[in-house]
Design a protein around this motif. Structure first.
Motif, PDB file in Angstrom:
ATOM      1  N   VAL A 121     -16.035  30.981   0.028  1.00 18.25           N
ATOM      2  CA  VAL A 121     -17.343  30.382   0.355  1.00 18.25           C
ATOM      3  C   VAL A 121     -18.469  30.937  -0.563  1.00 18.25           C
ATOM      4  N   ASN A 122     -19.323  30.064  -1.186  1.00 17.34           N
ATOM      5  CA  ASN A 122     -20.481  30.592  -2.017  1.00 17.34           C
ATOM      6  C   ASN A 122     -21.718  30.726  -1.158  1.00 17.34           C
ATOM      7  N   VAL A 123     -22.385  31.645  -1.346  1.00 17.68           N
ATOM      8  CA  VAL A 123     -23.548  32.095  -0.676  1.00 17.68           C
ATOM      9  C   VAL A 123     -24.733  31.919  -1.580  1.00 17.68           C
ATOM     10  N   TYR A 124     -25.904  31.115  -1.278  1.00 20.78           N
ATOM     11  CA  TYR A 124     -27.002  30.490  -1.840  1.00 20.78           C
ATOM     12  C   TYR A 124     -28.232  31.184  -0.967  1.00 20.78           C
ATOM     13  N   PHE A 125     -29.437  31.323  -1.910  1.00 22.71           N
ATOM     14  CA  PHE A 125     -30.678  31.590  -1.333  1.00 22.71           C
ATOM     15  C   PHE A 125     -31.603  30.704  -1.661  1.00 22.71           C
ATOM     16  N   ALA A 126     -32.681  30.454  -0.797  1.00 24.09           N
ATOM     17  CA  ALA A 126     -33.767  29.644  -1.089  1.00 24.09           C
ATOM     18  C   ALA A 126     -35.089  30.200  -0.462  1.00 24.09           C
ATOM     19  N   LEU A 127     -36.137  29.878  -1.207  1.00 26.28           N
ATOM     20  CA  LEU A 127     -37.506  30.186  -0.803  1.00 26.28           C
ATOM     21  C   LEU A 127     -37.727  31.721  -0.785  1.00 26.28           C
ATOM     22  N   LEU A 128     -37.022  32.273  -1.792  1.00 30.25           N
ATOM     23  CA  LEU A 128     -37.246  33.940  -1.766  1.00 30.25           C
ATOM     24  C   LEU A 128     -38.610  34.062  -2.374  1.00 30.25           C
ATOM     25  N   GLN A 129     -39.467  35.231  -1.849  1.00 27.13           N
ATOM     26  CA  GLN A 129     -40.683  35.310  -2.405  1.00 27.13           C
ATOM     27  C   GLN A 129     -40.308  36.269  -3.687  1.00 27.13           C
ATOM     28  N   ASP A 130     -41.312  36.223  -4.775  1.00 26.01           N
ATOM     29  CA  ASP A 130     -41.315  36.917  -5.748  1.00 26.01           C
ATOM     30  C   ASP A 130     -41.158  38.410  -5.416  1.00 26.01           C
ATOM     31  N   ASP A 131     -41.835  38.983  -4.632  1.00 24.62           N
ATOM     32  CA  ASP A 131     -41.782  40.416  -4.390  1.00 24.62           C
ATOM     33  C   ASP A 131     -40.384  40.834  -3.927  1.00 24.62           C
ATOM     34  N   VAL A 132     -39.768  40.001  -3.020  1.00 23.91           N
ATOM     35  CA  VAL A 132     -38.488  40.547  -2.522  1.00 23.91           C
ATOM     36  C   VAL A 132     -37.335  40.170  -3.696  1.00 23.91           C
ATOM     37  N   LEU A 133     -37.511  39.092  -4.349  1.00 22.31           N
ATOM     38  CA  LEU A 133     -36.818  39.180  -5.498  1.00 22.31           C
ATOM     39  C   LEU A 133     -36.923  40.251  -6.546  1.00 22.31           C
ATOM     40  N   GLU A 134     -37.969  40.784  -6.910  1.00 21.77           N
ATOM     41  CA  GLU A 134     -38.067  41.981  -7.398  1.00 21.77           C
ATOM     42  C   GLU A 134     -37.645  43.262  -7.123  1.00 21.77           C
ATOM     43  N   LYS A 135     -37.611  43.122  -5.637  1.00 18.95           N
ATOM     44  CA  LYS A 135     -36.781  44.596  -4.870  1.00 18.95           C
ATOM     45  C   LYS A 135     -35.464  44.246  -5.013  1.00 18.95           C
ATOM     46  N   MET A 136     -35.030  42.958  -5.219  1.00 13.27           N
ATOM     47  CA  MET A 136     -33.575  43.247  -5.161  1.00 13.27           C
ATOM     48  C   MET A 136     -33.046  43.198  -6.536  1.00 13.27           C
ATOM     49  N   GLU A 137     -33.969  43.082  -7.602  1.00 11.99           N
ATOM     50  CA  GLU A 137     -33.498  43.255  -9.008  1.00 11.99           C
ATOM     51  C   GLU A 137     -33.575  45.033  -8.998  1.00 11.99           C
ATOM     52  N   ARG A 138     -34.607  45.417  -8.480  1.00  7.99           N
ATOM     53  CA  ARG A 138     -34.533  46.941  -8.697  1.00  7.99           C
ATOM     54  C   ARG A 138     -33.440  47.787  -8.104  1.00  7.99           C
ATOM     55  N   CYS A 139     -32.780  47.156  -6.920  1.00  7.79           N
ATOM     56  CA  CYS A 139     -31.871  47.648  -6.237  1.00  7.79           C
ATOM     57  C   CYS A 139     -30.349  47.339  -6.658  1.00  7.79           C
TER      58      CYS A 139
END
Length: 782
Positions: free
Chosen positions: A690-708
């Motif tokens: 089962v594949n999980v997809y994300f939508a409407l993610l805010q830019d700062d939240v996306l940056e946080k995920m990248e840093r982590c």
């Protein structure tokens, strides 16, 4: 985008008379960033930040000076011809009311009445220079005065100032008398010291730019607190109206003890004081009601407190109520000002805790009132500068024997309703108070204290009327209503300082609980649109086949990750970990049966041996804990259709979806635990295809995920989409493409196996002639 006009009355959804159509590519976050060239955030070193903050120019220096001294901004723009007359009228009216209220609120602060006049005069002088509100009237306020009085009474009770008395008989030899002069001097010193400390705290808060602290004092919390304070004020003034002596109780249940003692000694009520106080309350409340009802017809509100005070003073003087009826009067009001005195700094440690609550409450009341009139007259007040302004005012006033100043609702209403335009009206009101201090003090000495206490009680009507807000709050938001009631009850039982702290902690607890247990919804789409709404709240919505959509309305952090996992489980209808463990268990048993020869495996799957009894089947044991399931798939590749009937007795939960879409539009932030939990959820679902997809993610939240370190080879940015609809369109395209590929592969497999032309196969093969083993293979193999 195309739009066409139509009817303007919105009768139904389809009858707005306009529509829009958008044609654009399906955007993943990665594709959008590449096409639109995402701007990288500017990185500044600590040295650059310090250099920029410490740099100075003439324009910047002038801006800083104007921010610290707002008078330089508004005074040069003062319209003398238009505003001066209105400010004079407003200042005179406010000054008369302020004079009387200063004397009355001094009783709440447990200091002689003349110090209330000082507290109504000195704070205005500094707020005129440093304040940003044009309409608030600075000076004593009953709630803050009562909080000051509770500190003063706890540190300087009457018991500390009893001195032995003298007399001729034996009983008189053991009697004691109260040294009121020493007591009053000690209480004034305590009040002024507390004022200085409150001012210092407010200055520190303003300097640190933490004016936002008042945001944690929500309106329901302030409403419940001020209502409880009004009740405290009523009880404290009731004994003065009745002229009944009681002990000075402080702390938990002090208000209950005071009421009990008042009713125990009610037989000692002074009739003259009681009648004067009762008449003052009735007359003041009646005239105030008339002022409110006919405020559009009356150019200037009737200053009923001043009128009643003058009449009561004349009656008391003419009838000599003190001598004839033993009435309690003001007695001595020294004329003129006292020289500045250095407060006792050594007492700071004893009153530090109370000073914090007083500083915040005084600031919150002033800013709340100031914002109301700033909105009404279309200007802005600076919260941090207000902290500085009141801090300077209280520090300055502390050296002149004043108690803590803020603003009073009734006095500010008089200043604004009588036409006050700027703080020039405040300065004129200070002049009126100064005249009372210098020249009129002696004239007010015959005034009964019960009249002053009655004036205080009459001004509590607005605070008591806040009780009517509770039913409205209960209908609008039950949590806010509970905060109001809880804060009010706790402030009455525990006292104002502890009650405020309890209410603040309770309010924060409700926020934590609301974040920890947020709302979530499974979404469906309005057919042929990009609108997605909750399937539990709306009918006639469609869920995409094989796809579940979850909207989680909260940040994802360590406090609610478990709740988020439960929401995911409830949305998809199964537990991904349990499904995975069951599949491993089934594969292990299939391997055993293959090795025993009871199942036959092909390169595309497994089939049952025809005619075999399969005695090796075992009953299913529901093992919830993960096992060490070593499945030797290197010897033979086994692919199983897990939604079909399996040849082993293992209850493997069905997985009716192939994709899960997480609508993260309401996720404002993630912490490290939240990122790690999201990553685990993605991995768990990937293990069961089962594949999980994300939508409407805010830019700062996306940056946080990248840093982590959220992304890797298996979790890529192309699974993040700008909208939910983008994700759904992408999935529908993928499903169509996969179906076409599966059909082609099946055709190729049949050609390779039979070595015959496709036309001959289609003509010769029918359902009766299909090989049983091939049919089983196609049913089980994926």
């Amino acid at each position: 985008m195309a739009a066409r006009g139509g009817r303007s009355e919105p009768l139904q959804l389809a009858e707005y008379g306009c529509s829009y159509a958008v044609s654009r590519p399906v955007y993943s976050e990665l594709a959008f960033q590449q096409q639109r060239e995402r701007r990288l955030p500017e990185r500044r070193t600590l040295r650059d930040s310090l250099a920029r903050s410490c740099s100075c120019s003439r324009k910047r220096a002038f801006g800083v000076v104007k921010a610290l001294l707002p008078i330089l901004d508004w005074l040069p723009k003062y319209r003398v011809k238009e505003w001066l007359l209105s400010d004079i009228i407003s200042g005179v009216s406010t000054g008369l009311v302020g004079t009387l209220q200063g004397m009355a609120y001094a009783l709440l602060a447990a200091v002689p009445v003349q110090y209330g006049l000082y507290s109504a005069f000195f704070p205005i002088l500094t707020y005129f220079i440093f304040g940003t509100s044009r309409h608030i009237s600075v000076g004593p306020f009953p709630v803050v005065s009562l909080m000051v009085g509770s500190v003063v009474l706890s540190m300087a009770p009457d018991d500390h100032f009893l001195v032995p008395g003298g007399g001729g008989n034996g009983s008189a030899l053991n009697s004691t008398t109260l040294d009121t002069g020493t007591r009053d001097a000690a209480r004034v010193l305590l009040a002024s010291t507390l004022t200085l400390l409150v001012g210092i705290i407010q200055l520190v808060f303003g300097g640190l730019q933490i004016g936002f602290i008042v945001r944690y004092l929500a309106d329901p919390l302030v409403g419940g607190f001020t209502t409880a304070a009004a009740f405290q004020v009523l009880v404290s003034q009731l004994k003065i109206v009745l002229n009944v002596s009681t002990k000075n109780y402080n702390g938990i249940l002090s208000i209950i003890y005071t009421l009990i003692e008042i009713f125990q000694n009610i037989g000692d009520t002074n009739i003259a004081d009681f009648i004067a106080g009762l008449l003052t309350i009735i007359i003041c409340m009646a005239v105030k009601e008339l002022n409110d009802r006919f405020k559009h017809k009356i150019p200037v509100p009737i200053p009923i407190e001043v009128i009643v005070t003058i009449i009561a003073t004349a009656i008391s003087y003419g009838a000599n109520l003190e001598k004839n009826y033993n009435a309690g009067i003001v007695k001595s009001i020294p004329s003129g000002f006292l020289p500045p005195v250095l407060p006792s700094v050594g007492l700071f440690s004893d009153m530090l805790a109370a000073s914090f609550s007083i500083a915040v409450v005084a600031y919150a009341i002033a800013v709340s009132v100031g914002k109301v009139y700033a909105t009404k007259h279309d200007y802005v007040i600076d919260g941090n500068q207000e902290f500085i302004a009141f801090g300077i005012s209280n520090v300055f006033s502390g050296f002149f024997s004043c108690f803590v100043a803020t603003t009073a609702l009734s006095r500010t209403a008089v200043q604004e309703s009588t036409g006050g335009k700027t703080q020039v009206a405040g300065i004129i009101s200070a002049v009126i108070v100064m005249v009372a201090i210098v020249a009129l003090g002696k004239l007010l000495e015959p005034l009964q204290k019960s009249v002053l206490a009655a004036v205080v009680i009459a001004n509590l009507k607005g605070m008591f009327m806040q009780v009517c807000d509770v039913p409205r709050l209960w209908k609008q938001n039950k949590t806010d209503a509970v905060i109001w009631v809880f804060t009010c009850i706790m402030s009455i039982i525990l006292g104002l300082d502890l009650g405020l702290l309890a209410g603040l902690l309770f309010g924060l607890l409700t926020v934590v609980l609301r974040v920890q247990f947020p709302s979530w919804n499974g979404l469906g789409s309005v057919p042929n649109t990009d609108i997605y709404k909750s399937i539990t709240h709306y009918k006639n919505l469609e869920e995409p086949e094989g796809v579940k959509i979850l909207r989680f309305s909260s940040p994802i952090f360590y406090g609610n990750v478990d709740g988020f996992k439960k929401c995911v489980k409830s949305t998809v209808g199964f537990d991904a970990i349990r499904v995975y463990n069951k599949r491993l268990k089934a594969l292990r048993r299939i391997q055993k049966l293959i090795k025993k020869g009871q199942l036959r495996a092909t390169k595309n799957g497994i089939i049952s041996d025809v005619g075999s009894s399969n005695n090796a089947f075992e009953p299913d044991e529901d093992v919830e804990e993960p096992e060490e399931l070593d499945v030797p798939t290197k010897e033979i590749e086994i692919q199983v259709d897990w939604n079909s009937e399996l040849p082993v007795k293992v209850n493997v939960p069905k997985v009716p979806i192939h994709s899960l879409v997480l609508d993260c539009g309401a996720v404002s932030f993630l912490d490290v635990v939240g990122v790690r939990s999201l990553r685990m959820i993605v991995k768990e679902f990937q293990r069961i295809d089962v594949n999980v997809y994300f939508a409407l993610l805010q830019d700062d939240v996306l940056e946080k995920m990248e840093r982590c370190g959220f992304f890797d080879d298996n979790i890529r940015k192309d699974r993040f989409f700008l909208t939910v609809h983008d994700a759904i369109l992408y999935l529908q395209t993928q499903v169509k493409s996969r179906e076409g590929q599966d059909s082609l592969l099946e055709t190729i497999t049949l050609i390779q196996d039979c070595k015959d032309p496709l036309e001959l196969m289609e003509a010769e093969m029918n359902e009766e002639e299909l090989d049983v083993q091939d049919e089983a293979m196609r049913r089980l193999a994926s």
